[in-house]
Design a protein around this motif. Structure first.
Motif, mmCIF file in Angstrom:
data_model
loop_
_atom_site.group_PDB
_atom_site.id
_atom_site.type_symbol
_atom_site.label_atom_id
_atom_site.label_comp_id
_atom_site.label_asym_id
_atom_site.label_seq_id
_atom_site.Cartn_x
_atom_site.Cartn_y
_atom_site.Cartn_z
ATOM 1 N N ARG A 187 0.755 -1.265 0.006
ATOM 2 C CA ARG A 187 0.095 -0.039 -0.055
ATOM 3 C C ARG A 187 0.815 1.434 0.190
ATOM 4 O O ARG A 187 0.462 2.315 -0.613
ATOM 5 N N TYR A 188 2.045 1.114 0.642
ATOM 6 C CA TYR A 188 2.904 2.296 0.730
ATOM 7 C C TYR A 188 4.306 2.243 0.078
ATOM 8 O O TYR A 188 5.191 3.040 0.267
ATOM 9 N N GLY A 189 4.397 1.210 -0.828
ATOM 10 C CA GLY A 189 5.425 1.015 -1.695
ATOM 11 C C GLY A 189 5.188 -0.297 -2.665
ATOM 12 O O GLY A 189 4.290 -0.976 -2.387
ATOM 13 N N ARG A 190 6.355 -0.384 -3.743
ATOM 14 C CA ARG A 190 6.270 -1.452 -4.354
ATOM 15 C C ARG A 190 7.056 -2.692 -3.687
ATOM 16 O O ARG A 190 8.258 -2.529 -3.268
ATOM 17 N N LEU A 191 6.431 -3.874 -3.846
ATOM 18 C CA LEU A 191 7.170 -5.078 -3.192
ATOM 19 C C LEU A 191 7.180 -5.915 -4.586
ATOM 20 O O LEU A 191 6.516 -6.213 -5.483
ATOM 21 N N VAL A 192 8.468 -6.496 -4.686
ATOM 22 C CA VAL A 192 9.124 -7.514 -5.955
ATOM 23 C C VAL A 192 9.727 -8.654 -5.177
ATOM 24 O O VAL A 192 9.929 -8.623 -4.136
ATOM 25 N N PRO A 193 9.449 -9.763 -5.937
ATOM 26 C CA PRO A 193 10.275 -11.040 -5.572
ATOM 27 C C PRO A 193 11.629 -10.625 -5.443
ATOM 28 O O PRO A 193 12.371 -9.834 -5.794
ATOM 29 N N VAL A 194 12.013 -11.584 -4.460
ATOM 30 C CA VAL A 194 13.674 -11.533 -4.037
ATOM 31 C C VAL A 194 14.420 -12.248 -5.073
ATOM 32 O O VAL A 194 13.888 -13.250 -5.860
ATOM 33 N N ALA A 195 15.610 -11.652 -5.177
ATOM 34 C CA ALA A 195 16.636 -11.958 -6.455
ATOM 35 C C ALA A 195 16.066 -12.242 -7.801
ATOM 36 O O ALA A 195 16.327 -13.226 -8.615
ATOM 37 N N ASP A 196 15.423 -11.014 -8.186
ATOM 38 C CA ASP A 196 14.484 -11.296 -9.456
ATOM 39 C C ASP A 196 14.998 -9.635 -10.133
ATOM 40 O O ASP A 196 14.155 -9.067 -9.855
ATOM 41 N N PRO A 197 16.212 -9.602 -10.644
ATOM 42 C CA PRO A 197 16.511 -8.118 -11.232
ATOM 43 C C PRO A 197 15.511 -7.789 -12.318
ATOM 44 O O PRO A 197 15.271 -6.422 -12.234
#
Length: 844
Positions: free
Chosen positions: A789-799
Motif C-alpha cells: 500500500r505504501y510502496g512496491r514489493l517485488v520478488p527476492v533475487a529477481d532483477p
C-alpha cells in the motif's frame, strides 16, 4: 502468615506430640517385634491414605474457596469422591500388607484398613472446617483427637503388650469419633445456597497427576522403611522408626503449619490473578520455614544423644546417633519441596510437571538402598531418605522456574544460618562444660529452653525482615530496567537501542545501558542523563564474568538484550537460580537464514545455544511478525512468551536531518534520476542483484545508482559495476552519519535484501517522504509497506521485476504526507509504550 501459623500449629503439633508419646511408651510397653508391626501399620496406612485419598482434601482447598463461602453441593460431591478413593485405598492397603508382612498379613491388613478409614474420615472433616475459616474449631478438634488417641492407645498397650493389633484398633476409635464431629460441623457451615460452579473436568485433570505425584512422593519418604523391613525384621524397623520420628516430626509440624493457612491465601491470590503477591507470599513462606528449620536442626542434632538417653531404651542410642543427622537433612529438604516449590505446580494446575522431580528422588533412593542398606541397615535407610529428598528438591526448584521463580530471601537465610551455627556452638559448650554432671533429663530441658530462644530469635528477625521488605514494596519503588548491547557503532540494532534508551530516559524511567565497549558514532547521541556501564571487552566471552557479577549484583527488574552474543550471554545468566531479574531477548534477524548463509562453527554453536537457552528466558521480542514463526517452530519458543514490537524510528529527528544539505554531486546537480539504497555492504543485502537490476533500467533510461554504506562486499560490488560498464553511473560513497539527507533528495529508495529482520531503512525512507521499492523478503518490508500500500514489493533475487518496478515508480507521483504518516506509526513513542508495558507485565 505467622498469625495463621500459630492458629494452625496446635492442629499439627498436638497429634504429632501424641504420636511421639505413643512411640516413646510403645517402645517400652510393647515387645520389640510388636512395636515394629505397630510402626508398619502406620507406615502402610499413611502411604495408602496420602496417595489415594489426600488429593480430594487438597482439591477442596484448591477449588472450594469462594468469596461467599463454601458450596455445600460441592462439598457433598467431593465427599462421595473421597469415599470411592478410600475404598481403593483399603484394597491397596491389604495388598501392601501381604507384600511386606506375609507372616502376619491378616492382622496387619485389618489394622491398616481401620487406620485408613478413620484417617480419611477425620482429615476430610478437619479440612472442611479449615476452608470455612473455622480455624479454631479445626485446631480444637485436632487437640481432642490427640487426647483420645493418646489415652486409648497407651491404655491398650499397657493391658495388651503382646498385641499391636489391639493398640492400632484402639487408636482408630479417636479418628472415628472426632471425624463424625468434624464432618457435621464442616457440612453445617457450608452454604447450601451457593451453587457448585466448579468445572469437574478440571478437578479430574487436577487429581490424577496429584495421585501419581503423591505416590512418588511417598516412595521418596517411605521407601527407606519399606526397604529396611524387606531386608531385615520388624524389630529393626521399630528402632529405626523411633529415631526417624524424632528426627522428622518437628519439621513436618512446622512445614504443614506454615503451609495450611498460606495455601488457602495462595489459592485466593491466584484465583484473583494476583500472581506477584502470590510470588512474594511463597518467598515469605520459604524464609519463615527456614528461620525455624535451620536453628531447629542445629538444636536437634547436638541434643540427640540426650534425647535418646532420656526417652528411649539404651539399645536405641547407636541408631539415633547414626540416623538423626541424615533424617534432619531429608526432612528439611522434603518439606521445602512440598510446602514451597510444589505449591507453584498446584497453583498453575501443572502437577504433572512434578513427576520428574519425584522420579529422580525415588531413583536415587532405590540406588542408595540397593548399595547401602544390606551392609549398613539403619544408616543406609536414613541415607536413602536424605539423598532422595535432596534430589527431589533440586529438581523441583529447577523445573518450577518456567512457571514462577521464588525470590530467595537471602538476608533472612543468612541470619537464620548464623543463628543456627551460634546455637550449635552454645548448646555444645553448655552440654560439655556446664551441664555434663547434671541429670540427663535436667540437661535436656535446659538445652531445649536455650534452643527455643534461638528459634524464637530467628523467627523474630525473619518476621522483622519481611515487614521491612513489605514496607519497601508498598512504597511503590520504581522498576529498574537495563539494555545490553555491543557498542554504539553505526548499525540497525544500535539505532534501535539508542532510540529506546533515550525515549525511556526522557520519560524519567530508571534505565541503564550496558555496553561491551562504549565506542561508536552514536555515543554522542546518548541522553546526557542516561547511565551507561561499560564491560571493557570487545569479546563477550572475556566480558562475561563482569557481566555476570554486574547483573547478579544490580538485580534489575528486566534486562533487554540485542545481538546474538549479548542474547546468549544473558540467556546463560538467566540460568543462575534465585534471581528477580527477567531477561528479554530481542531477535533482529532470521536466525535460520543467517545460519544458512554463513555455515561456520560459530553459527552452528550459536544455533545450538539458541535452541537450548531461548525457550528458557522470560520473553522474546521479534522486530517483525515474520520472525516469530522460526523461533516458535525451530527453537521451541513459547508463542505466549513471544511478542512482536516494531523497531522505532525517531521520525522528527530524521525529518530534521533530512533537510540538511547533501554534498554528493549527483544530488546537488540532479540532472537525471538518482536511485538510492542504504545499508551494510554484505551478502544479506544483495546489492549485486540491485546492480543487475540497475543495468536493466539503464537500457531504457538514464539514471544513477547510489549505495550508501560500508562493509565486506565493497570490492565485489565495485568489480560488478565495472564489469557491466556502469562504473561511472554507480557510486559507493561509504558510511554516512546522515543518510536521511540522501533519502529526501533521491528520486526513489530501493531495498534489495534477501532477508531482513525488520528493514528499518524502509521505515526511515518513508519518514523522509521517499518512494520505495523493496523485495518481499522475510521479513519486515511487507509489514512496513502494508502489503504494498505504501510502496512496491517485488520478488527476492529477481532483477528483471525489480527493474520494471523501479521504472514504473520513478514515473509515479507520490503522496509524501501519506508516506510520512505511515512512518509515524513506527515512532519511538509507540515502541517505548509497548516495551514499557511488556517489561512492567513480566516484572510482576
Amino acid at each position: 502468615m505467622i498469625k495463621s501459623t500459630l492458629i494452625y500449629l496446635p492442629a499439627y503439633i498436638l497429634p504429632r506430640v501424641a504420636a511421639l508419646v505413643v512411640i516413646l511408651f510403645g517402645t517400652r510397653l510393647l515387645t520389640p517385634s510388636e512395636f515394629g508391626y505397630f510402626s508398619l501399620t502406620i507406615l502402610i496406612g499413611e502411604f495408602a491414605d496420602t496417595v489415594l485419598t489426600n488429593w480430594a482434601r487438597i482439591g477442596i482447598a484448591r477449588f472450594g474457596v469462594q468469596s461467599g463461602g463454601v458450596s455445600r453441593p460441592f462439598v457433598i460431591r467431593m465427599a462421595w469422591l473421597m469415599s470411592g478413593t478410600t475404598i481403593v485405598a483399603l484394597a491397596a492397603s491389604v495388598a501392601i500388607s501381604w507384600g511386606l508382612a506375609p507372616e502376619r498379613a491378616w492382622e496387619v491388613g485389618l489394622a491398616v484398613c481401620c487406620y485408613v478409614a478413620s484417617a480419611a474420615f477425620l482429615r476430610f472433616g478437619i479440612r472442611l472446617n479449615q476452608i470455612a475459616e473455622r480455624t479454631k474449631t479445626a485446631s480444637s478438634l485436632e487437640a481432642l483427637r490427640a487426647a483420645i488417641y493418646l489415652a486409648l492407645t497407651l491404655g491398650v498397650m499397657t493391658l495388651r503388650p503382646d498385641s499391636f493389633l489391639d493398640a492400632s484398633l484402639a487408636g482408630c476409635i479417636s479418628g472415628v469419633v472426632v471425624g463424625i464431629i468434624a464432618c457435621r460441623q464442616g457440612i453445617a457451615h457450608a452454604r447450601p445456597d451457593l451453587p457448585d460452579t466448579v468445572d469437574w473436568k478440571v478437578v479430574i485433570a487436577f487429581s490424577w497427576p496429584l495421585v501419581t505425584l503423591t505416590l512418588l512422593g511417598q516412595l521418596v519418604s517411605s521407601l527407606d522403611k519399606a526397604t529396611l523391613k524387606a531386608v531385615h525384621d520388624a524389630a529393626t524397623l521399630g528402632i529405626y522408626t523411633a529415631a526417624f520420628t524424632v528426627g522428622r516430626a518437628a519439621f513436618d509440624v512446622v512445614g504443614a503449619s506454615f503451609n495450611t493457612g498460606a495455601f488457602v491465601r495462595l489459592s485466593a491470590l491466584f484465583n484473583e490473578g494476583k500472581t506477584e503477591k502470590a510470588q512474594n507470599l511463597l518467598s515469605q513462606q520459604l524464609a519463615l520455614i527456614l528461620s525455624v528449620f535451620l536453628p531447629g536442626a542445629a538444636v536437634l542434632i547436638i541434643s540427640v544423644e540426650l534425647i535418646a538417653t532420656v526417652l528411649f531404651k539404651p539399645e536405641f542410642l547407636p541408631t539415633f546417633l547414626t540416623v538423626t543427622p541424615l533424617v534432619v537433612v531429608g526432612a528439611m529438604a522434603i518439606n521445602i519441596k512440598f510446602f514451597v516449590y510444589d505449591n507453584i505446580y498446584h497453583m498453575f494446575l501443572r502437577n504433572i510437571r512434578q513427576i520428574p522431580t519425584l522420579v529422580i528422588g525415588s531413583a536415587v533412593s532405590v540406588v542408595v538402598g540397593f548399595l547401602v542398606v544390606p551392609v549398613f541397615p539403619e544408616y543406609g535407610a536414613a541415607l536413602m531418605f536424605a539423598s532422595g529428598s535432596l534430589a527431589s528438591l533440586a529438581m523441583s526448584i529447577l523445573l518450577s522456574y518456567k512457571l514462577m521463580r521464588v525470590p530467595l530471601p537471602v538476608s533472612s537465610i543468612l541470619t537464620s544460618t548464623l543463628l543456627a551455627i551460634f546455637a550449635f556452638v552454645v548448646i555444645w559448650f553448655l552440654k560439655v562444660h556446664i551441664l555434663y554432671a547434671a541429670p540427663a533429663l535436667a540437661a535436656l530441658i535446659c538445652l531445649c529452653m536455650v534452643g527455643v530462644v534461638f528459634i524464637g530469635a530467628s523467627l523474630f528477625l525473619c518476621h522483622r525482615s519481611m515487614k521491612r521488605i513489605h514496607a519497601e514494596r508498598t512504597a511503590s519503588p520504581r522498576r529498574r530496567y537495563a539494555f545490553l548491547a555491543n557498542s554504539m557503532k553505526h548499525g540497525g540494532i544500535e539505532r534501535v537501542v539508542l532510540a529506546l534508551c533515550n525515549g525511556m530516559q526522557e520519560r524519567d524511567v530508571d534505565i541503564t545501558l550496558i555496553l561491551r565497549m562504549k565506542t561508536g558514532q552514536y555515543v554522542e547521541d546518548l541522553h546526557p542523563r542516561l547511565k551507561v556501564i561499560e564491560l571493557g571487552h570487545a569479546s563477550m566471552a572475556r566480558g562475561f564474568p563482569k557481566l555476570l557479577w554486574l547483573l547478579l549484583r544490580e538485580q534489575f527488574d528486566v534486562v533487554v538484550c540485542g545481538g546474538d552474543q549479548q542474547a546468549i550471554a544473558a540467556a546463560l545468566v538467566n540460568l543462575v537460580p534465585f534471581q528477580r531479574t527477567r531477561y528479554v531477548i530481542t531477535e533482529h534477524s532470521n536466525p535460520i537464514l543467517n545460519d544458512k548463509a554463513t555455515k561456520t562453527i560459530k553459527t552452528k554453536v550459536a544455533r545450538l545455544f539458541r535452541s537450548w537457552l531461548f525457550p528458557r528466558v522470560a520473553h522474546i521480542i521479534t522486530v517483525s511478525g515474520g520472525l516469530r514463526a522460526p523461533l516458535i517452530q525451530s527453537f521451541g519458543c513459547d508463542p505466549d512468551r513471544t511478542t512482536t514490537i516494531y523497531n522505532p524510528i525517531p521520525v522528527a529527528q530524521i525529518q530534521e536531518k533530512a533537510a540538511a544539505p547533501v554534498q554528493h554531486r549527483w544530488l546537488a546537480q540532479h540532472d537525471m534520476p538518482v536511485i538510492l539504497s542504504v545499508g551494510r555492504l554484505d551478502i544479506a543485502k544483495n546489492f549485486i542483484g540491485l546492480i543487475e537490476a540497475f543495468a536493466i533500467v539503464r537500457k531504457t533510461r538514464d539514471a544513477r545508482l547510489l549505495i550508501v554504506g560500508d562493509g565486506p562486499e565493497r570490492d565485489s560490488l565495485e568489480k560488478k559495476a565495472a564489469g557491466l560498464g556502469l562504473g561511472h553511473d554507480i557510486d559507493l560513497p561509504g558510511f554516512s552519519e546522515n543518510p536521511y539527507s540522501y533519502m529526501s533528495k533521491a528520486d526513489i529508495f530501493v531495498l534489495s535484501s534477501q532477508w531482513e529482520g525488520f528493514a528499518i531503512v524502509v521505515a526511515e525512507a518513508l519518514a523522509c517522504g521517499q518512494k520505495v521499492v523493496a523485495t518481499d523478503c522475510p521479513s519486515g518490508p511487507a509489514e512496513i509497506l502494508d502489503g504494498g500500500r505504501y510502496g512496491r514489493l517485488v520478488p527476492v533475487a529477481d532483477p528483471q521485476c525489480m527493474a520494471e518496478a523501479i521504472i514504473e515508480v520513478l514515473d509515479e507521483d507520490s503522496d509524501k504526507a501519506a508516506l510520512q504518516a505511515r512512518a509515524a506509526e513506527f515512532s519511538v513513542d509507540i515502541a517505548v509504550d509497548r516495551y514499557l508495558a511488556l517489561m512492567e507485565r513480566i516484572s510482576k
